[in-house]
Design a protein around this motif. Structure first.
Motif, PDB file in Angstrom:
ATOM      1  N   ASN A   2       0.841  -1.184   0.000  1.00  0.00           N
ATOM      2  CA  ASN A   2       0.000   0.000   0.000  1.00  0.00           C
ATOM      3  C   ASN A   2       0.883   1.243   0.000  1.00  0.00           C
ATOM      4  O   ASN A   2       1.684   1.439   0.896  1.00  0.00           O
ATOM      5  CB  ASN A   2      -0.902  -0.012   1.234  1.00  0.00           C
ATOM      6  N   ARG A   3       0.734   2.058  -1.022  1.00  0.00           N
ATOM      7  CA  ARG A   3       1.528   3.292  -1.104  1.00  0.00           C
ATOM      8  C   ARG A   3       0.651   4.481  -0.728  1.00  0.00           C
ATOM      9  O   ARG A   3      -0.450   4.626  -1.233  1.00  0.00           O
ATOM     10  CB  ARG A   3       2.068   3.497  -2.506  1.00  0.00           C
ATOM     11  N   ILE A   4       1.175   5.308   0.121  1.00  0.00           N
ATOM     12  CA  ILE A   4       0.453   6.505   0.538  1.00  0.00           C
ATOM     13  C   ILE A   4       1.194   7.713  -0.021  1.00  0.00           C
ATOM     14  O   ILE A   4       2.401   7.855   0.174  1.00  0.00           O
ATOM     15  CB  ILE A   4       0.367   6.600   2.074  1.00  0.00           C
ATOM     16  N   GLN A   5       0.479   8.542  -0.734  1.00  0.00           N
ATOM     17  CA  GLN A   5       1.091   9.748  -1.279  1.00  0.00           C
ATOM     18  C   GLN A   5       0.820  10.912  -0.355  1.00  0.00           C
ATOM     19  O   GLN A   5      -0.296  11.106   0.112  1.00  0.00           O
ATOM     20  CB  GLN A   5       0.529  10.055  -2.655  1.00  0.00           C
TER      21      GLN A   5
END
Length: 68
Positions: A2-5
């Motif tokens: 999961n990538r959070i920007q």
């Protein structure tokens, strides 16, 4: 994974804080800044139209294989 920007915050600048963008164009085989043109040549530059080949999109991005 999961990538959070993280959000990008752009500063709001007042007109006197901005830096002008220098625009160059090709004239008779060499490049010159448009700001150095006389008022007549600047007017001609502003009236120019970009060539768009018939049957092609206006933007210059790579072709999308999903569209074909």
């Amino acid at each position: 994974m999961n990538r959070i920007q993280t959000p990008v915050h752009h500063a709001i600048l007042a007109p006197h804080e901005r830096q002008p963008c220098e625009v160059w164009t090709r004239v008779m085989g060499y490049f010159r800044p448009v700001a150095s043109f006389n008022i007549g040549k600047q007017g001609e530059y502003n009236e120019r139209l970009a060539f768009v080949e018939p049957g092609h999109d206006r933007d210059c991005r790579a072709p999308d294989p999903a569209r074909d």
